[in-house]
Design an enzyme around this catalytic site. Structure first.
Site, PDB file in Angstrom:
ATOM      1  N   ASP A 492       0.849  -1.194   0.000  1.00  0.00           N
ATOM      2  CA  ASP A 492       0.000   0.000   0.000  1.00  0.00           C
ATOM      3  C   ASP A 492       0.891   1.252   0.000  1.00  0.00           C
ATOM      4  O   ASP A 492       2.113   1.166   0.190  1.00  0.00           O
ATOM      5  CB  ASP A 492      -0.870  -0.047   1.271  1.00  0.00           C
ATOM      6  CG  ASP A 492      -2.025   0.950   1.237  1.00  0.00           C
ATOM      7  OD1 ASP A 492      -2.359   1.452   0.152  1.00  0.00           O
ATOM      8  OD2 ASP A 492      -2.600   1.206   2.318  1.00  0.00           O
ATOM      9  N   GLU A 495       2.922   5.201  -3.816  1.00  0.00           N
ATOM     10  CA  GLU A 495       2.973   6.130  -4.978  1.00  0.00           C
ATOM     11  C   GLU A 495       4.281   6.889  -5.047  1.00  0.00           C
ATOM     12  O   GLU A 495       4.631   7.322  -6.151  1.00  0.00           O
ATOM     13  CB  GLU A 495       1.780   7.081  -4.900  1.00  0.00           C
ATOM     14  CG  GLU A 495       0.458   6.386  -5.140  1.00  0.00           C
ATOM     15  CD  GLU A 495       0.015   5.464  -3.994  1.00  0.00           C
ATOM     16  OE1 GLU A 495       0.390   5.738  -2.841  1.00  0.00           O
ATOM     17  OE2 GLU A 495      -0.662   4.464  -4.259  1.00  0.00           O
ATOM     18  N   ASP A 590      -9.020   2.922  -2.431  1.00  0.00           N
ATOM     19  CA  ASP A 590      -9.949   3.263  -1.351  1.00  0.00           C
ATOM     20  C   ASP A 590     -11.267   3.796  -1.887  1.00  0.00           C
ATOM     21  O   ASP A 590     -11.538   4.987  -1.846  1.00  0.00           O
ATOM     22  CB  ASP A 590      -9.298   4.300  -0.428  1.00  0.00           C
ATOM     23  CG  ASP A 590      -8.080   3.725   0.270  1.00  0.00           C
ATOM     24  OD1 ASP A 590      -7.914   2.488   0.251  1.00  0.00           O
ATOM     25  OD2 ASP A 590      -7.300   4.511   0.830  1.00  0.00           O
TER      26      ASP A 590
HETATM   27  C1  LIG Z   1     -15.950   8.690  -6.324  1.00  0.00           C
HETATM   28  C2  LIG Z   1     -15.966   8.371  -4.877  1.00  0.00           C
HETATM   29  O1  LIG Z   1     -16.998   8.059  -4.319  1.00  0.00           O
HETATM   30  N1  LIG Z   1     -14.813   8.417  -4.264  1.00  0.00           N
HETATM   31  C3  LIG Z   1     -14.706   8.159  -2.861  1.00  0.00           C
HETATM   32  C4  LIG Z   1     -14.027   6.847  -2.612  1.00  0.00           C
HETATM   33  O2  LIG Z   1     -13.887   6.659  -1.242  1.00  0.00           O
HETATM   34  C5  LIG Z   1     -13.141   7.661  -0.577  1.00  0.00           C
HETATM   35  C6  LIG Z   1     -13.077   7.321   0.882  1.00  0.00           C
HETATM   36  O3  LIG Z   1     -12.859   6.002   1.100  1.00  0.00           O
HETATM   37  C7  LIG Z   1     -13.779   9.023  -0.758  1.00  0.00           C
HETATM   38  O4  LIG Z   1     -12.948   9.995  -0.183  1.00  0.00           O
HETATM   39  C8  LIG Z   1     -13.945   9.293  -2.225  1.00  0.00           C
HETATM   40  O5  LIG Z   1     -14.650  10.489  -2.396  1.00  0.00           O
END
Ligand SMILES: CC(=O)N[C@H]1CO[C@H](CO)[C@@H](O)[C@@H]1O
Ligand SMILES: *[C@@H]1O[C@H](CO)[C@@H](O)[C@H](O)[C@H]1NC(C)=O
Ligand SMILES: *[C@@H]1O[C@H](CO)[C@@H](O)[C@H](O)[C@H]1NC(C)=O
Ligand SMILES: *[C@@H]1O[C@H](CO)[C@@H](O)[C@H](O)[C@H]1NC(C)=O
Length: 910
Positions: A492, A495, A590
């Site tokens: 993880d 990047e 995530d």
């Molecule tokens: C597009 C979207 O819903 N993105 C979300 C994915 O999940 C993260 C948190 O886990 C959010 O911060 C994002 O906005």
């Protein structure tokens, strides 16, 4: 993009009047030497006549779609624009550049061309400066005719070495005898056109109203596209078919929860496109520097990279499958995953103790859910320190892992690259060793490791470009493996992620951290959420290798696991680059527990299958937020068809492992898992094909039916290879799904009922406990009775699903090895069995039988017969069979003791 054009709009309002005079003067002086303007013979239906003041100049008479942005660096004003010799004209709709190149642009000219054994080489030069600092005045173009369908060309500085990405690519020294493409070089200005010979249509063509620029920190080249159908260009969250209406995608690996069109964790500058008649081609720019790729409706694409060289590969297909094979043949075929990694994985962030983990394992096992691997997020670590575990709260972890192993299961833990730099000297070996061995990324001035901040606080970052680091990483992993014998590594934050900007001390002011041009990346600065671009790696600056960081860690982790376990490794990485698929799989990061996230998982898995990383899936049921029973049920049903299936949840959210839901939801999830485990021999065989010859394990309908334009935008359904079609429900509260049935013979996978595909949309019933799956006539699918682990399932009898095409034929195959030994395909230690059905006979042919085991055939099911057979025989012996209402023939093979390692024949008499 939006931000940029709002800015321009503002400037326009404020400055238009003031700069008007100035621009007229500019244009006058320009006009005086414009006798040799090249007239573009492109018809101009969209030409806007918006009464703008500065458009009197002929060389600016360009239709909206043909405008190429002359102010990629943002903040254009009419004055600044025209100072560059570019055209200024407001546009009617969003995204169309106001400041664009005229029809005559200087660029480079060709000074000489020489034929070589592998193709040709040319010297290019420019005589005046572009509007970017440090033009490279002399360039070399090498064109290699590598294979009949793969063209490779490079443009570089022959006088000074520039950064080139060190992934392994084929080395070709001789020109292919015949080629599907022809290359034309225009001399002044220099342009390159690659044409598909069979249609005479260009697939790559830089002869456009825009100059080719090659400055030290700004390289810009544009190409027209054969059509507006474009796929690939990751890692971004978007529909699978990309939008070519003035979209700019940025490339720079970033710790970024999936947000539409923003640069995410990985960097994949590869796309595939179709021409008007469905021929596919692919374009790959091998370059790891931060870049933008802009798509515009001409259609055309503009690459803007801030370093390295132009190293292009063009793949001529002509089928999508061919393009993908040609691409993956260039970057390297995906690794062969261990068999257990295709099972169900369970994880969450927020286990408070090893007792929590044991509770989950116990309830999953009590519920008899097929389940192969338990994972741990950062909770298990002592103070979030890599290569440690909390011997207090997680004291039982080593025993839990032992128990998992005794149960035929596996254990995977997370590891982050950041190594804590603040532990007392002598107390934390991973840092002390790393410092002593000099394996960390260094500050720009070389005075010590660059320090960022991640979960454990201040951290140094192993430099995976340094060969010493590979051994250091192995040693650290090995020491920890002696305490907790993990089976896979989940890499993880690579990047690499940094909670500070650049470092704990920020970054100094220099041209690497603040280049003349920054692509449209989230955060706006290269150092945002990562290290200073000026920091130093063993081979070069972070500026060049930033987006390769996760790739380097994947290589090191794969090697470490192999050496430690002497078994096939499983690495699941967040950041990736072309060729990472040789070493690791990927999860989509995530995401959220939302219905939209459920949908985006499909374009996500399709993209990574294009990119040669077929072992991919999202966090099933959603990572962030709290899932609902309905969403998690639908998600588990869909996830049964992801190449990689892991349920993972964030800290603080309610448990979402299958065992916590209502009995009805548990039944549906268990059924979904059983269906997956049933199909694993087929899935594994698809991975084998991808491993030896490149391929997509999961595919969009468009890549299988490229002549059917109605499939081009479909990304709510997908295929496994060319056999199964999955049409999930992706919306809350729905109990039906609208699905496209391509022109082909289909059968309902569950019932065997024939469904004629006429190339139209149909509405299918889809109650919550049901996922629509169709199987294509012509397929033979090897399956195996499901069980609670793959270890147990691998001992069960196989069965074959024979699905006849309209003309009564079908083919399929089964690849089988022990699932865990390294390089079995390379060493030939496997069984490969091919199946064909025709003329009411199913026949197997054993191509290879070097893995000696037991492979009992239990049953054969046949879809596609119109009437009940009068007799069935297997290897000449009469067999028991049923013929159902739905016209499914089920042959019971168990009593006849057929081992798949020997050829057999089954015949039904009609
Ligand atoms: C597009 C979207 O819903 N993105 C979300 C994915 O999940 C993260 C948190 O886990 C959010 O911060 C994002 O906005
Ligand atoms: C493509 O992008 C343009 C510009 O942002 C937008 O107007 C359009 O709706 C998008 N098209 C699709 C299909 O999303
Ligand atoms: C690899 O794929 C190509 C193109 O589909 C095919 O012609 C070839 O037979 C395949 N090779 C192997 C070893 O499967
Ligand atoms: C089909 O099978 C029948 C019966 O086994 C056999 O007589 C016939 O020759 C076969 N036809 C072909 C084309 O193989």
């Amino acid at each position: 993009m939006e931000e940029k054009f709002n800015l321009i709009f503002l400037s326009l309002v404020l400055l238009n009047v003031a700069v008007d005079l100035e621009c007229k003067v500019m244009h006058l002086s320009k006009d005086s030497n414009e006798n040799n303007v090249i007239k573009m013979d492109i018809p101009d239906p969209l030409k806007s006549n918006d009464g703008d003041t500065s458009s009197g100049d002929k060389s600016c008479d360009i239709s909206d779609n043909d405008r190429f942005d002359c102010f990629s660096d943002r903040g254009a004003t009419q004055a600044k624009c025209e100072a560059r010799g570019c055209c200024w004209k407001p546009a009617s709709s969003n995204g169309i550049p106001y400041c664009f190149y005229p029809t005559d642009n200087e660029g480079y000219k060709v000074d000489s061309e020489t034929l070589t054994e592998w193709g040709m080489t040319a010297k290019l030069s420019r005589s005046s400066k572009s509007h970017w600092p440090e033009d490279v005045m002399q360039l070399q173009l090498d064109v290699k005719y590598e294979t009949a369908s793969r063209l490779h060309f490079k443009i570089f500085d022959p006088n000074h070495a520039r950064y080139e990405v060190p992934i392994e690519t084929p080395q070709v020294n001789n020109k292919a005898h015949t080629t599907d493409y022809a290359v034309t070089i225009s001399k002044q200005p220099f342009a390159i056109t690659v044409t598909r010979k069979s249609t005479n249509q260009p697939v790559f063509d830089t002869k456009l109203n825009t100059p080719f620029i090659f400055a030290n920190q700004y390289i810009e080249i544009s190409t027209s596209l054969a059509n507006k159908f474009v796929y690939g260009l990751g890692e971004h969250r978007s529909s699978f078919q990309l939008n070519t209406t003035w979209q700019t995608l940025a490339f720079w690996a970033r710790d970024q929860p999936p947000t539409p069109n923003v640069n995410l964790y990985g960097d994949h500058p590869f796309f595939m496109s179709f021409d008007d008649i469905g021929n596919a081609y692919g374009v790959f720019l091998l370059n790891s520097n931060a870049m933008d790729i802009s798509l515009q409706p001409k259609p055309a694409a503009t690459y803007r990279t801030i370093g390295g060289i132009l190293d292009f590969y063009i793949f001529l297909g002509p089928t999508p499958d061919d393009v993908i094979k040609q691409y993956q043949g260039t970057i390297g075929y995906p690794f062969m995953p261990p068999y257990w990694s295709l099972g169900f994985h369970l994880c969450r962030y927020g286990y408070k103790s090893s007792d929590d983990i044991r509770t989950v394992i116990n309830r999953m096992q009590a519920g008899k859910f097929p389940y192969d691997a338990q994972w741990c997020d950062i909770d298990y670590m002592k103070d979030h320190l890599d290569w440690t575990y909390d011997a207090d709260k997680f004291k039982d972890l080593p025993t839990i892992v032992k128990d998992l192993h005794d149960n035929g299961m596996h254990y995977v833990n997370i590891i982050d690259p950041g190594i804590s730099s603040t532990q007392p000297k002598g107390s934390y070996k991973p840092y002390d060793d790393g410092l002593r061995q000099g394996v960390f990324v260094m500050k720009a001035d070389g005075s010590g490791p660059i320090i960022g901040k991640v979960w454990p606080g201040n951290t140094a970052y192993p430099d995976f470009t340094n060969p010493t680091t590979i051994d250091y990483w192995y040693q650290s992993a090995s020491d920890f493996h002696n305490q907790v014998p993990f089976d896979g590594l989940w890499t993880d934050m690579n990047e690499p992620s940094n909670f500070d900007v650049g470092s704990t001390e920020g970054c100094s002011t220099n041209p690497l951290d603040d280049p003349p041009f920054t692509p449209g990346i989230a955060g706006g600065r290269l150092a945002d959420k990562t290290l200073c671009a000026s920091s130093k790696h063993h081979t070069t600056t972070h500026y060049n290798v930033h987006s390769l960081y996760g790739h380097g860690e994947a290589i090191a982790s794969n090697l470490a696991l192999k050496k430690i376990r002497n078994k096939r490794p499983l690495v699941i990485t967040r950041s990736s680059f072309p060729s990472t698929g040789r070493h690791a799989g990927h999860w989509l990061g995530d995401n959220n527990s939302g219905w939209n996230d459920l949908y985006y998982s499909i374009p996500g898995i399709l993209n990574f299958n294009m990119f040669g990383i077929p072992l991919v899936g999202p966090d099933t049921c959603g990572f962030g937020g709290t899932t609902t029973e309905e969403l998690c049920t639908r998600w588990m049903e869909l996830a049964a068809f992801y190449p990689f299936m892991r349920n993972h949840n964030t800290i603080g959210a309610k448990d979402q492992d299958p065992a916590v839901f209502s009995p009805a939801a548990q039944d549906t999830m268990r059924d979904a898992l059983m269906m997956r485990y049933n199909l694993l021999p087929h899935l594994y065989t698809l991975f084998y094909r991808a491993h030896i010859n490149g391929s997509m394990v999961v595919r969009p309908l468009s890549f299988q039916y490229p002549k059917d334009k109605a499939t081009y935008a479909i990304d709510k359904q997908f295929l496994w290879s060319n056999t199964l079609m999955i049409s999930p429900v992706l919306e809350q509260g729905k109990t039906s799904v609208s699905a496209y049935l391509p022109r082909d013979t289909w059968f309902d996978y569950h019932s065997g009922v024939a469904v004629t595909g006429t190339g139209s949309w149909v509405t299918l019933n889809a109650p919550l406990n049901y996922i629509n799956v169709h199987v294509r006539g012509g397929s033979i699918i090897p399956r195996q009775q499901a069980d609670v682990t793959t270890t147990a399932a691998r001992k069960n009898p196989f069965n074959l699903l024979v699905v006849l095409s309209a003309n009564g034929k079908a083919t399929g195959e089964l690849y089988w090895d022990d699932g865990d030994t390294i390089d079995t395909t390379e060493h030939g230690v496997y069984n490969l069995i091919q199946f064909t059905a025709y003329n009411n006979t199913l026949q197997s042919r054993v191509q290879l039988a070097n893995f000696h085991t037991s492979m009992v055939l239990g049953e054969v099911d046949v879809f596609g017969l119109l009437s009940k057979p009068s007799a069935v025989s297997v290897n000449g012996k009469s067999a028991t069979f049923h013929f159902t209402e739905n016209k499914v023939l089920s042959i019971s093979v168990v009593p006849l003791s057929v081992d798949l390692q020997q050829s057999f024949t089954a015949t039904w008499t009609l």
